[in-house]
Design a protein around this motif. Structure first.
Motif, PDB file in Angstrom:
ATOM      1  N   ALA A 298       0.866  -1.229   0.051  1.00 57.62           N
ATOM      2  CA  ALA A 298      -0.169  -0.016   0.019  1.00 57.62           C
ATOM      3  C   ALA A 298       0.982   1.079   0.012  1.00 57.62           C
ATOM      4  O   ALA A 298       1.646   1.562   1.170  1.00 57.62           O
ATOM      5  CB  ALA A 298      -0.959   0.010   1.206  1.00 57.62           C
ATOM      6  N   TYR A 299       0.710   2.301  -1.013  1.00 57.37           N
ATOM      7  CA  TYR A 299       1.824   3.175  -1.219  1.00 57.37           C
ATOM      8  C   TYR A 299       0.376   4.273  -0.871  1.00 57.37           C
ATOM      9  O   TYR A 299      -0.595   4.447  -1.092  1.00 57.37           O
ATOM     10  CB  TYR A 299       1.903   3.618  -2.514  1.00 57.37           C
ATOM     11  CG  TYR A 299       3.112   2.673  -3.072  1.00 57.37           C
ATOM     12  CD1 TYR A 299       4.297   3.542  -3.083  1.00 57.37           C
ATOM     13  CD2 TYR A 299       2.992   1.613  -3.293  1.00 57.37           C
ATOM     14  CE1 TYR A 299       5.419   2.707  -3.537  1.00 57.37           C
ATOM     15  CE2 TYR A 299       4.193   0.755  -3.720  1.00 57.37           C
ATOM     16  CZ  TYR A 299       5.189   1.456  -3.997  1.00 57.37           C
ATOM     17  OH  TYR A 299       6.374   0.523  -4.519  1.00 57.37           O
ATOM     18  N   ALA A 300       1.038   5.202   0.080  1.00 56.33           N
ATOM     19  CA  ALA A 300       0.058   6.458   0.672  1.00 56.33           C
ATOM     20  C   ALA A 300       1.022   7.757   0.730  1.00 56.33           C
ATOM     21  O   ALA A 300       2.287   7.919   0.907  1.00 56.33           O
ATOM     22  CB  ALA A 300      -0.284   6.010   1.901  1.00 56.33           C
TER      23      ALA A 300
ATOM     24  N   SER B 205      -3.120   3.873   3.883  1.00 56.00           N
ATOM     25  CA  SER B 205      -2.206   3.183   4.282  1.00 56.00           C
ATOM     26  C   SER B 205      -2.793   1.949   5.305  1.00 56.00           C
ATOM     27  O   SER B 205      -2.153   1.171   5.707  1.00 56.00           O
ATOM     28  CB  SER B 205      -1.134   3.707   5.088  1.00 56.00           C
ATOM     29  OG  SER B 205      -1.609   4.370   6.323  1.00 56.00           O
ATOM     30  N   ILE B 206      -4.046   2.222   5.445  1.00 58.45           N
ATOM     31  CA  ILE B 206      -4.874   0.764   6.072  1.00 58.45           C
ATOM     32  C   ILE B 206      -4.178   0.955   7.582  1.00 58.45           C
ATOM     33  O   ILE B 206      -3.783  -0.101   8.324  1.00 58.45           O
ATOM     34  CB  ILE B 206      -4.925  -0.471   5.713  1.00 58.45           C
ATOM     35  CG1 ILE B 206      -5.062  -0.494   4.111  1.00 58.45           C
ATOM     36  CG2 ILE B 206      -5.708  -1.350   6.283  1.00 58.45           C
ATOM     37  CD1 ILE B 206      -4.897  -1.875   3.353  1.00 58.45           C
ATOM     38  N   ARG B 207      -4.186   2.199   8.319  1.00 60.19           N
ATOM     39  CA  ARG B 207      -3.714   2.260   9.619  1.00 60.19           C
ATOM     40  C   ARG B 207      -4.846   3.064  10.485  1.00 60.19           C
ATOM     41  O   ARG B 207      -5.522   3.977  10.004  1.00 60.19           O
ATOM     42  CB  ARG B 207      -2.203   2.989   9.586  1.00 60.19           C
ATOM     43  CG  ARG B 207      -1.139   2.638   9.110  1.00 60.19           C
ATOM     44  CD  ARG B 207       0.073   3.205   9.453  1.00 60.19           C
ATOM     45  NE  ARG B 207       1.429   3.035   8.900  1.00 60.19           N
ATOM     46  CZ  ARG B 207       1.882   3.615   7.929  1.00 60.19           C
ATOM     47  NH1 ARG B 207       1.246   4.515   7.225  1.00 60.19           N
ATOM     48  NH2 ARG B 207       3.136   3.011   7.390  1.00 60.19           N
ATOM     49  N   ARG B 208      -4.698   2.934  11.696  1.00 62.21           N
ATOM     50  CA  ARG B 208      -5.480   3.958  12.661  1.00 62.21           C
ATOM     51  C   ARG B 208      -4.712   5.030  12.690  1.00 62.21           C
ATOM     52  O   ARG B 208      -3.424   5.055  12.551  1.00 62.21           O
ATOM     53  CB  ARG B 208      -5.553   3.084  13.994  1.00 62.21           C
ATOM     54  CG  ARG B 208      -6.386   1.835  14.074  1.00 62.21           C
ATOM     55  CD  ARG B 208      -6.210   1.327  15.405  1.00 62.21           C
ATOM     56  NE  ARG B 208      -7.122   0.139  15.110  1.00 62.21           N
ATOM     57  CZ  ARG B 208      -6.623  -1.447  14.844  1.00 62.21           C
ATOM     58  NH1 ARG B 208      -5.322  -1.147  14.466  1.00 62.21           N
ATOM     59  NH2 ARG B 208      -7.141  -2.212  14.656  1.00 62.21           N
TER      60      ARG B 208
ATOM     61  N   GLU C 120       2.717  -4.630   3.088  1.00 59.21           N
ATOM     62  CA  GLU C 120       3.911  -3.835   3.165  1.00 59.21           C
ATOM     63  C   GLU C 120       3.570  -2.250   3.099  1.00 59.21           C
ATOM     64  O   GLU C 120       2.467  -1.863   2.107  1.00 59.21           O
ATOM     65  CB  GLU C 120       4.740  -4.082   1.946  1.00 59.21           C
ATOM     66  CG  GLU C 120       5.421  -5.666   2.102  1.00 59.21           C
ATOM     67  CD  GLU C 120       6.146  -6.083   0.931  1.00 59.21           C
ATOM     68  OE1 GLU C 120       7.105  -5.159   0.425  1.00 59.21           O
ATOM     69  OE2 GLU C 120       5.998  -7.179   0.136  1.00 59.21           O
ATOM     70  N   ARG C 121       3.964  -1.440   3.757  1.00 56.84           N
ATOM     71  CA  ARG C 121       3.593   0.078   3.508  1.00 56.84           C
ATOM     72  C   ARG C 121       4.681   0.921   3.144  1.00 56.84           C
ATOM     73  O   ARG C 121       5.694   0.971   3.647  1.00 56.84           O
ATOM     74  CB  ARG C 121       2.928   0.521   4.946  1.00 56.84           C
ATOM     75  CG  ARG C 121       1.521  -0.124   5.245  1.00 56.84           C
ATOM     76  CD  ARG C 121       1.109   0.158   6.761  1.00 56.84           C
ATOM     77  NE  ARG C 121      -0.036  -0.115   6.814  1.00 56.84           N
ATOM     78  CZ  ARG C 121      -0.300  -1.531   7.646  1.00 56.84           C
ATOM     79  NH1 ARG C 121       0.691  -2.406   7.825  1.00 56.84           N
ATOM     80  NH2 ARG C 121      -1.537  -1.742   7.879  1.00 56.84           N
ATOM     81  N   VAL C 122       4.397   1.898   2.161  1.00 54.87           N
ATOM     82  CA  VAL C 122       5.413   2.577   1.354  1.00 54.87           C
ATOM     83  C   VAL C 122       4.998   4.147   1.504  1.00 54.87           C
ATOM     84  O   VAL C 122       3.628   4.516   1.183  1.00 54.87           O
ATOM     85  CB  VAL C 122       5.888   2.459   0.293  1.00 54.87           C
ATOM     86  CG1 VAL C 122       6.667   3.375  -0.306  1.00 54.87           C
ATOM     87  CG2 VAL C 122       6.220   0.946   0.089  1.00 54.87           C
ATOM     88  N   ASP C 123       5.163   5.049   2.727  1.00 56.29           N
ATOM     89  CA  ASP C 123       4.720   6.360   2.759  1.00 56.29           C
ATOM     90  C   ASP C 123       5.632   7.344   1.767  1.00 56.29           C
ATOM     91  O   ASP C 123       6.751   7.324   1.818  1.00 56.29           O
ATOM     92  CB  ASP C 123       4.760   6.752   4.223  1.00 56.29           C
ATOM     93  CG  ASP C 123       4.219   5.841   5.140  1.00 56.29           C
ATOM     94  OD1 ASP C 123       2.867   5.639   4.674  1.00 56.29           O
ATOM     95  OD2 ASP C 123       4.439   5.495   6.031  1.00 56.29           O
TER      96      ASP C 123
END
Length: 371
Positions: free
Chosen positions: A258-260, A274-277, A340-343
Protein backbone atom coordinates in the motif's frame (compact mmCIF):
# COMPACT_ATOMS: atom_id res chain seq x y z
CA UNK A 1 7.80 -8.12 -8.17
CA UNK A 2 8.87 -11.59 -9.15
CA UNK A 3 9.41 -12.15 -12.84
CA UNK A 4 10.86 -15.33 -14.24
CA UNK A 5 13.50 -15.05 -16.89
CA UNK A 6 13.21 -16.51 -20.33
CA UNK A 7 11.02 -14.22 -22.39
CA UNK A 8 12.36 -11.27 -24.34
CA UNK A 9 9.09 -9.73 -25.51
CA UNK A 10 7.20 -7.78 -22.83
CA UNK A 11 3.98 -6.18 -24.06
CA UNK A 12 1.41 -3.65 -22.95
CA UNK A 13 -2.16 -4.53 -23.84
CA UNK A 14 -5.18 -2.22 -23.50
CA UNK A 15 -8.71 -3.59 -23.73
CA UNK A 16 -11.17 -1.74 -25.96
CA UNK A 17 -14.01 -2.08 -23.48
CA UNK A 18 -16.51 -3.61 -25.96
CA UNK A 19 -17.78 -7.15 -26.21
CA UNK A 20 -16.81 -9.17 -29.26
CA UNK A 21 -20.41 -9.30 -30.49
CA UNK A 22 -20.51 -5.51 -30.54
CA UNK A 23 -17.33 -5.30 -32.55
CA UNK A 24 -18.68 -7.54 -35.29
CA UNK A 25 -21.48 -5.03 -35.86
CA UNK A 26 -19.05 -2.22 -36.50
CA UNK A 27 -16.60 -1.67 -39.27
CA UNK A 28 -13.03 -2.44 -38.37
CA UNK A 29 -11.13 0.76 -37.99
CA UNK A 30 -7.78 1.17 -39.62
CA UNK A 31 -4.87 0.66 -37.28
CA UNK A 32 -1.96 3.06 -37.18
CA UNK A 33 1.52 1.84 -36.42
CA UNK A 34 4.31 4.03 -35.11
CA UNK A 35 7.55 3.58 -33.20
CA UNK A 36 8.85 5.09 -29.97
CA UNK A 37 12.37 3.80 -29.59
CA UNK A 38 12.13 0.06 -29.02
CA UNK A 39 8.40 0.34 -28.29
CA UNK A 40 5.98 -0.39 -31.12
CA UNK A 41 2.51 1.10 -30.77
CA UNK A 42 -0.62 0.33 -32.73
CA UNK A 43 -3.70 2.52 -32.35
CA UNK A 44 -7.09 2.93 -34.01
CA UNK A 45 -9.47 5.86 -34.25
CA UNK A 46 -11.06 4.95 -30.90
CA UNK A 47 -7.77 5.46 -29.09
CA UNK A 48 -7.17 1.80 -28.26
CA UNK A 49 -3.43 1.21 -27.99
CA UNK A 50 -1.23 -1.88 -27.92
CA UNK A 51 2.45 -1.41 -27.08
CA UNK A 52 5.16 -3.99 -27.43
CA UNK A 53 8.92 -4.07 -27.08
CA UNK A 54 10.92 -5.70 -29.85
CA UNK A 55 14.16 -7.46 -29.03
CA UNK A 56 16.40 -9.29 -31.47
CA UNK A 57 16.16 -13.03 -31.28
CA UNK A 58 13.43 -15.58 -30.92
CA UNK A 59 10.01 -14.47 -29.63
CA UNK A 60 8.73 -16.41 -26.65
CA UNK A 61 5.41 -16.23 -24.86
CA UNK A 62 5.24 -14.22 -21.59
CA UNK A 63 3.92 -15.83 -18.41
CA UNK A 64 3.28 -12.95 -15.96
CA UNK A 65 0.28 -10.61 -16.36
CA UNK A 66 0.20 -7.24 -14.58
CA UNK A 67 -3.22 -5.55 -14.55
CA UNK A 68 -3.23 -1.76 -14.00
CA UNK A 69 -6.52 -0.17 -12.87
CA UNK A 70 -7.35 3.55 -13.03
CA UNK A 71 -9.26 5.58 -10.47
CA UNK A 72 -12.27 7.92 -10.49
CA UNK A 73 -12.88 9.60 -13.88
CA UNK A 74 -9.59 8.06 -15.04
CA UNK A 75 -8.64 5.99 -18.06
CA UNK A 76 -6.04 3.55 -19.33
CA UNK A 77 -4.05 6.51 -20.64
CA UNK A 78 -3.17 7.42 -17.04
CA UNK A 79 -0.98 4.30 -16.91
CA UNK A 80 0.99 4.79 -20.13
CA UNK A 81 4.12 6.24 -18.52
CA UNK A 82 4.06 3.94 -15.48
CA UNK A 83 3.54 0.86 -17.64
CA UNK A 84 6.55 1.72 -19.79
CA UNK A 85 8.71 2.21 -16.69
CA UNK A 86 7.62 -1.16 -15.35
CA UNK A 87 8.57 -2.83 -18.61
CA UNK A 88 11.94 -1.11 -18.56
CA UNK A 89 12.63 -2.37 -15.05
CA UNK A 90 11.21 -5.86 -15.65
CA UNK A 91 11.71 -6.37 -19.38
CA UNK A 92 11.40 -10.13 -19.44
CA UNK A 93 8.35 -12.35 -19.45
CA UNK A 94 5.82 -9.60 -18.69
CA UNK A 95 2.50 -8.42 -20.12
CA UNK A 96 1.17 -5.14 -18.73
CA UNK A 97 -2.54 -4.68 -19.30
CA UNK A 98 -3.90 -1.15 -18.80
CA UNK A 99 -7.59 -1.66 -18.14
CA UNK A 100 -10.09 0.29 -20.27
CA UNK A 101 -13.31 -1.28 -19.07
CA UNK A 102 -14.01 1.38 -16.39
CA UNK A 103 -13.23 4.89 -17.54
CA UNK A 104 -14.58 8.43 -17.39
CA UNK A 105 -18.18 8.58 -16.06
CA UNK A 106 -18.37 4.77 -16.03
CA UNK A 107 -16.46 5.05 -12.75
CA UNK A 108 -19.70 6.33 -11.15
CA UNK A 109 -21.38 2.93 -11.59
CA UNK A 110 -20.29 1.44 -8.27
CA UNK A 111 -17.37 -0.62 -7.01
CA UNK A 112 -19.27 -3.88 -7.44
CA UNK A 113 -20.32 -3.23 -11.05
CA UNK A 114 -16.83 -2.04 -12.00
CA UNK A 115 -15.22 -4.98 -10.20
CA UNK A 116 -17.32 -7.41 -12.22
CA UNK A 117 -16.41 -5.59 -15.45
CA UNK A 118 -12.72 -5.75 -14.59
CA UNK A 119 -12.94 -9.46 -13.76
CA UNK A 120 -14.51 -10.19 -17.15
CA UNK A 121 -11.88 -8.07 -18.87
CA UNK A 122 -9.09 -9.98 -17.14
CA UNK A 123 -10.65 -13.30 -18.16
CA UNK A 124 -10.57 -12.12 -21.79
CA UNK A 125 -6.90 -11.15 -21.55
CA UNK A 126 -6.01 -14.50 -19.98
CA UNK A 127 -7.92 -16.31 -22.71
CA UNK A 128 -5.94 -14.47 -25.41
CA UNK A 129 -2.63 -15.45 -23.78
CA UNK A 130 -2.71 -19.15 -22.82
CA UNK A 131 0.96 -19.05 -21.80
CA UNK A 132 0.19 -16.92 -18.72
CA UNK A 133 0.99 -18.46 -15.35
CA UNK A 134 1.13 -15.56 -12.88
CA UNK A 135 -0.91 -12.44 -12.20
CA UNK A 136 -0.46 -9.16 -10.30
CA UNK A 137 -2.62 -6.05 -9.86
CA UNK A 138 -1.72 -2.36 -9.55
CA UNK A 139 -4.58 0.01 -8.66
CA UNK A 140 -4.59 3.77 -8.21
CA UNK A 141 -7.12 5.42 -5.89
CA UNK A 142 -10.59 3.96 -6.58
CA UNK A 143 -8.84 1.44 -8.86
CA UNK A 144 -7.50 -0.35 -5.79
CA UNK A 145 -11.04 -0.99 -4.53
CA UNK A 146 -12.17 -2.11 -7.99
CA UNK A 147 -9.24 -4.55 -8.09
CA UNK A 148 -10.14 -5.90 -4.64
CA UNK A 149 -13.66 -6.68 -5.85
CA UNK A 150 -12.40 -8.15 -9.13
CA UNK A 151 -9.96 -10.58 -7.49
CA UNK A 152 -12.82 -11.89 -5.34
CA UNK A 153 -14.75 -12.59 -8.56
CA UNK A 154 -11.68 -14.32 -10.04
CA UNK A 155 -10.74 -16.31 -6.93
CA UNK A 156 -10.82 -20.10 -7.19
CA UNK A 157 -9.26 -23.15 -5.62
CA UNK A 158 -7.71 -25.87 -7.74
CA UNK A 159 -8.55 -29.44 -6.87
CA UNK A 160 -5.78 -30.92 -4.68
CA UNK A 161 -3.64 -33.73 -5.96
CA UNK A 162 -2.85 -36.59 -3.60
CA UNK A 163 -2.42 -35.14 -0.09
CA UNK A 164 -1.56 -31.61 -1.21
CA UNK A 165 -3.61 -28.65 -0.09
CA UNK A 166 -5.79 -27.00 -2.77
CA UNK A 167 -3.96 -24.26 -4.66
CA UNK A 168 -5.52 -20.80 -4.63
CA UNK A 169 -5.67 -19.06 -7.98
CA UNK A 170 -6.85 -15.76 -9.44
CA UNK A 171 -8.38 -16.39 -12.85
CA UNK A 172 -6.55 -19.69 -12.91
CA UNK A 173 -3.16 -17.97 -12.43
CA UNK A 174 -0.74 -17.86 -9.51
CA UNK A 175 -1.23 -14.56 -7.59
CA UNK A 176 1.98 -12.62 -6.96
CA UNK A 177 1.60 -8.91 -6.09
CA UNK A 178 -1.37 -6.73 -5.16
CA UNK A 179 -0.35 -3.06 -5.14
CA UNK A 180 -2.42 0.04 -4.39
CA UNK A 181 -1.52 3.73 -4.38
CA UNK A 182 -3.65 6.40 -2.66
CA UNK A 183 -6.56 3.96 -2.38
CA UNK A 184 -9.33 4.75 0.17
CA UNK A 185 -9.41 1.24 1.64
CA UNK A 186 -11.43 2.44 4.62
CA UNK A 187 -13.71 4.65 2.58
CA UNK A 188 -13.97 8.44 2.56
CA UNK A 189 -16.48 9.03 5.34
CA UNK A 190 -15.52 11.29 8.23
CA UNK A 191 -12.47 11.05 10.51
CA UNK A 192 -10.37 13.29 8.22
CA UNK A 193 -10.26 10.65 5.48
CA UNK A 194 -10.70 13.42 2.88
CA UNK A 195 -8.11 16.12 3.74
CA UNK A 196 -9.92 18.61 1.49
CA UNK A 197 -12.54 18.96 4.25
CA UNK A 198 -9.85 19.95 6.79
CA UNK A 199 -11.44 17.78 9.46
CA UNK A 200 -14.63 19.87 9.49
CA UNK A 201 -17.46 17.64 10.70
CA UNK A 202 -19.96 19.90 8.96
CA UNK A 203 -18.22 19.46 5.59
CA UNK A 204 -17.78 15.72 6.15
CA UNK A 205 -21.50 15.30 6.91
CA UNK A 206 -22.41 17.42 3.89
CA UNK A 207 -20.14 15.33 1.64
CA UNK A 208 -21.83 12.14 2.84
CA UNK A 209 -25.25 13.58 2.04
CA UNK A 210 -24.03 14.76 -1.38
CA UNK A 211 -22.30 11.45 -2.22
CA UNK A 212 -25.08 10.72 -4.73
CA UNK A 213 -23.35 13.22 -7.05
CA UNK A 214 -20.79 10.48 -7.76
CA UNK A 215 -23.52 7.95 -8.44
CA UNK A 216 -23.41 4.53 -6.83
CA UNK A 217 -19.65 4.87 -6.39
CA UNK A 218 -20.11 7.90 -4.15
CA UNK A 219 -22.44 5.97 -1.88
CA UNK A 220 -19.90 3.14 -1.65
CA UNK A 221 -16.99 5.48 -0.85
CA UNK A 222 -18.94 7.36 1.85
CA UNK A 223 -20.43 4.16 3.33
CA UNK A 224 -23.92 5.46 2.55
CA UNK A 225 -25.23 2.41 0.66
CA UNK A 226 -26.89 0.50 3.50
CA UNK A 227 -30.43 1.28 2.38
CA UNK A 228 -31.23 -2.35 1.50
CA UNK A 229 -30.59 -3.56 5.03
CA UNK A 230 -27.13 -4.90 4.18
CA UNK A 231 -23.90 -3.43 5.59
CA UNK A 232 -22.10 -0.93 3.31
CA UNK A 233 -20.23 -2.64 0.46
CA UNK A 234 -16.75 -1.69 1.72
CA UNK A 235 -17.59 -3.26 5.06
CA UNK A 236 -18.75 -6.44 3.32
CA UNK A 237 -15.50 -6.48 1.34
CA UNK A 238 -13.41 -7.21 4.45
CA UNK A 239 -14.83 -10.71 4.92
CA UNK A 240 -15.52 -13.78 2.83
CA UNK A 241 -19.06 -14.10 1.54
CA UNK A 242 -20.84 -17.14 0.19
CA UNK A 243 -20.16 -16.27 -3.44
CA UNK A 244 -17.30 -13.79 -3.13
CA UNK A 245 -14.20 -14.60 -1.08
CA UNK A 246 -12.89 -11.06 -0.61
CA UNK A 247 -10.35 -11.82 2.11
CA UNK A 248 -9.22 -15.22 0.80
CA UNK A 249 -8.57 -13.66 -2.61
CA UNK A 250 -6.53 -10.81 -1.14
CA UNK A 251 -4.64 -13.09 1.25
CA UNK A 252 -3.49 -15.50 -1.47
CA UNK A 253 -1.19 -12.89 -3.06
CA UNK A 254 2.45 -13.30 -2.07
CA UNK A 255 2.84 -9.57 -1.51
CA UNK A 256 0.40 -6.78 -0.69
CA UNK A 257 1.78 -3.25 -0.89
CA UNK A 258 0.00 0.00 0.00
CA UNK A 259 1.51 3.30 -1.18
CA UNK A 260 0.18 6.40 0.59
CA UNK A 261 0.72 10.16 0.47
CA UNK A 262 1.46 11.51 3.94
CA UNK A 263 0.35 15.03 2.94
CA UNK A 264 -0.94 17.21 0.10
CA UNK A 265 -3.29 14.48 -1.12
CA UNK A 266 -6.54 16.41 -0.86
CA UNK A 267 -8.77 13.48 -1.84
CA UNK A 268 -7.50 10.44 0.09
CA UNK A 269 -6.15 10.64 3.64
CA UNK A 270 -2.98 8.99 4.91
CA UNK A 271 -4.84 6.65 7.27
CA UNK A 272 -7.30 5.20 4.77
CA UNK A 273 -4.67 4.74 2.03
CA UNK A 274 -2.15 3.05 4.34
CA UNK A 275 -4.77 0.99 6.26
CA UNK A 276 -3.73 2.33 9.67
CA UNK A 277 -5.41 3.82 12.67
CA UNK A 278 -4.48 7.47 13.10
CA UNK A 279 -2.67 6.55 16.33
CA UNK A 280 -0.49 4.17 14.27
CA UNK A 281 0.68 6.71 11.70
CA UNK A 282 4.48 6.77 12.10
CA UNK A 283 6.55 9.76 13.10
CA UNK A 284 8.83 10.25 10.14
CA UNK A 285 12.45 11.26 10.06
CA UNK A 286 13.50 14.19 7.95
CA UNK A 287 14.68 13.45 4.46
CA UNK A 288 14.25 10.42 2.18
CA UNK A 289 15.03 6.89 3.29
CA UNK A 290 16.07 5.83 -0.21
CA UNK A 291 18.46 7.86 -2.36
CA UNK A 292 17.13 6.39 -5.59
CA UNK A 293 13.52 7.21 -4.68
CA UNK A 294 13.73 10.59 -2.89
CA UNK A 295 9.97 10.93 -2.37
CA UNK A 296 9.74 7.77 -0.27
CA UNK A 297 10.01 8.80 3.39
CA UNK A 298 9.07 5.56 5.13
CA UNK A 299 9.01 1.86 4.27
CA UNK A 300 7.27 -0.51 6.64
CA UNK A 301 7.92 -4.23 6.26
CA UNK A 302 5.04 -6.71 6.63
CA UNK A 303 3.97 -7.32 10.21
CA UNK A 304 5.79 -4.32 11.73
CA UNK A 305 2.71 -2.12 12.22
CA UNK A 306 1.76 -1.14 15.73
CA UNK A 307 -0.51 -3.64 17.48
CA UNK A 308 -2.08 -0.95 19.64
CA UNK A 309 -5.82 -1.10 19.01
CA UNK A 310 -6.71 1.57 21.52
CA UNK A 311 -7.32 5.06 20.22
CA UNK A 312 -8.52 8.17 22.00
CA UNK A 313 -11.75 9.20 20.32
CA UNK A 314 -14.38 11.85 20.87
CA UNK A 315 -17.86 10.58 20.08
CA UNK A 316 -20.66 13.11 20.31
CA UNK A 317 -23.50 11.07 18.82
CA UNK A 318 -24.45 7.57 17.73
CA UNK A 319 -23.76 8.27 14.03
CA UNK A 320 -20.14 9.18 14.69
CA UNK A 321 -19.78 6.10 16.89
CA UNK A 322 -21.14 3.96 14.04
CA UNK A 323 -18.67 5.51 11.58
CA UNK A 324 -15.78 4.74 13.90
CA UNK A 325 -16.94 1.17 14.48
CA UNK A 326 -17.12 0.48 10.72
CA UNK A 327 -13.67 1.92 10.15
CA UNK A 328 -12.24 -0.06 13.05
CA UNK A 329 -13.74 -3.30 11.74
CA UNK A 330 -12.29 -2.71 8.27
CA UNK A 331 -8.83 -2.05 9.70
CA UNK A 332 -9.01 -5.08 11.98
CA UNK A 333 -9.99 -7.47 9.19
CA UNK A 334 -7.67 -6.08 6.50
CA UNK A 335 -4.64 -6.12 8.80
CA UNK A 336 -5.07 -9.78 9.70
CA UNK A 337 -2.92 -10.29 6.61
CA UNK A 338 0.51 -8.76 6.14
CA UNK A 339 0.93 -5.51 4.20
CA UNK A 340 4.03 -3.67 3.10
CA UNK A 341 3.50 0.07 3.49
CA UNK A 342 5.34 2.75 1.56
CA UNK A 343 4.77 6.34 2.69
CA UNK A 344 5.42 9.05 0.11
CA UNK A 345 5.93 12.81 0.43
CA UNK A 346 6.25 15.42 -2.32
CA UNK A 347 6.82 18.23 0.17
CA UNK A 348 9.10 20.94 -1.21
CA UNK A 349 8.37 20.11 -4.85
CA UNK A 350 5.86 21.44 -7.37
CA UNK A 351 4.40 17.93 -7.62
CA UNK A 352 2.87 18.31 -4.16
CA UNK A 353 -0.04 20.29 -5.58
CA UNK A 354 -1.13 17.20 -7.51
CA UNK A 355 0.10 14.58 -5.06
CA UNK A 356 -2.94 12.33 -5.54
CA UNK A 357 -2.16 11.89 -9.24
CA UNK A 358 1.60 12.26 -8.96
CA UNK A 359 1.91 9.11 -6.85
CA UNK A 360 0.50 7.20 -9.83
CA UNK A 361 3.39 8.48 -12.00
CA UNK A 362 1.05 9.28 -14.88
CA UNK A 363 3.70 11.64 -16.27
CA UNK A 364 7.48 11.78 -15.98
CA UNK A 365 8.86 13.55 -12.93
CA UNK A 366 11.30 11.28 -11.14
CA UNK A 367 11.73 7.73 -9.89
CA UNK A 368 8.60 6.63 -8.03
CA UNK A 369 8.40 2.88 -8.29
CA UNK A 370 9.84 0.92 -5.42
CA UNK A 371 8.77 -2.67 -6.02
Amino acid sequence: MEVEEGSKIPRIVEENGHRGSDLTKKKKKKKKKYWMGCLRAESDESGNVDLSVDFPGERTEPTHLVVMVNGLIGSAQNWRFAAKQMLKKYPQDLIVHCSRRNHSTQTFDGVDVMGQRLAEEVRMVIKRHPSLQKISFVGHSLGGLIARYAVACLYEQESPQNSEEPKERIGGLEPVCFITSATPHLGSRGHKQVPLFSGSRTLEKLATRMSWCLGKTGKHLFLADGDDGKPPLLLRMVSDRRNLKFISALRCFKRRIAYANISFDHLVGWSTSSIRRRSELPKLQRGPVNEKYPHIVNVEAPGTSSSNHEEVKSVTNSNESKNFDMEEEMIRELTKMKWERVDVSFRGTVQRFLAHNTIQASVHYHHYYHI
